[in-house]
Motif scaffolding. Structure first.
Motif, short mmCIF file in Angstrom:
data_model
loop_
_atom_site.label_atom_id
_atom_site.label_comp_id
_atom_site.label_asym_id
_atom_site.label_seq_id
_atom_site.Cartn_x
_atom_site.Cartn_y
_atom_site.Cartn_z
N CYS A 1 0.57 -1.60 -0.18
CA CYS A 1 -0.34 0.20 -0.37
C CYS A 1 0.11 1.41 0.20
O CYS A 1 1.92 1.59 0.67
CB CYS A 1 -0.85 -0.06 1.27
SG CYS A 1 -0.30 0.42 2.80
N LEU B 1 -3.80 -0.17 -3.42
CA LEU B 1 -3.08 -1.10 -3.29
C LEU B 1 -2.54 -1.73 -4.29
O LEU B 1 -2.91 -1.71 -5.41
CB LEU B 1 -3.99 -1.95 -2.71
CG LEU B 1 -4.99 -1.29 -1.16
CD1 LEU B 1 -6.21 -2.18 -1.33
CD2 LEU B 1 -3.89 -1.33 -0.17
N ALA C 1 -3.36 -0.74 5.55
CA ALA C 1 -4.29 -2.16 5.02
C ALA C 1 -4.02 -3.60 5.57
O ALA C 1 -3.29 -3.41 6.79
CB ALA C 1 -3.87 -2.22 3.75
N CYS D 1 -8.45 -1.19 3.18
CA CYS D 1 -7.74 -0.33 4.13
C CYS D 1 -8.44 1.39 4.35
O CYS D 1 -9.56 1.15 4.31
CB CYS D 1 -7.37 -0.20 2.29
SG CYS D 1 -8.26 1.08 0.85
#
Length: 113
Positions: A52, A58, A85, A98
Motif C-alpha cells: 500500500c 493497493l 491496509a 484499507c
C-alpha cells in the motif's frame, strides 16, 4: 516469507520489494518487484503480498517459488490515499481492508475464477 520449507527475508525500499535468502554467510537477492509507487507498507499472508501507498492505493502480489518471481495479481485502478491496509483470508478468497484519508474503511476482494 516461508515457502516450500525455505525461509526468506522481504525487504522494501522505495518502489522496490526484494526477496532475500541467507546462505554462505550473506544475504543474496532471489527475487524482486518494482512497483509504480512508493511502498508504505507490506503485508504478508502465506505467499501473498499486499503493498500500500499513501497516494497509489493497493497492489496484490504472489511469490512463485518455482521461478522465484513476485507477480502482480491485482491492483486498485481507482487509487485512494491509503493510511493502513490488511489481508483477510477466508476459504478460497482473499479480501483486503484499507483505511483512507476520508476515514473510511474500504474492502476489496480477490477471487479468481
Amino acid at each position: 516469507l516461508k515457502s516450500e520449507g525455505k525461509s526468506r527475508l522481504v525487504v522494501g525500499a522505495g518502489a522496490d520489494i526484494n526477496v532475500e535468502q541467507w546462505g554462505n554467510g550473506k544475504l543474496t537477492q532471489v527475487g524482486f518487484f518494482r512497483a509504480t509507487m512508493h511502498v508504505q507498507e507490506v503485508s504478508l499472508f502465506k505467499n501473498f503480498f499486499l503493498l500500500c501507498d499513501a497516494y497509489d492505493s493497493l497492489h496484490f502480489l504472489v511469490w512463485r517459488e518455482s521461478d522465484k518471481s513476485l507477480t502482480l495479481l491485482a491492483k486498485d485502478y481507482e487509487p485512494v490515499n491509503v493510511y493502513a491496509a490488511g489481508i483477510i483470508g477466508r476459504g478460497g478468497t482473499m479480501s483486503f481492508v484499507c483505511h483512507d484519508d476520508r476515514q473510511n474503511a474500504q474492502f476489496f476482494q480477490y477471487a479468481p475464477s
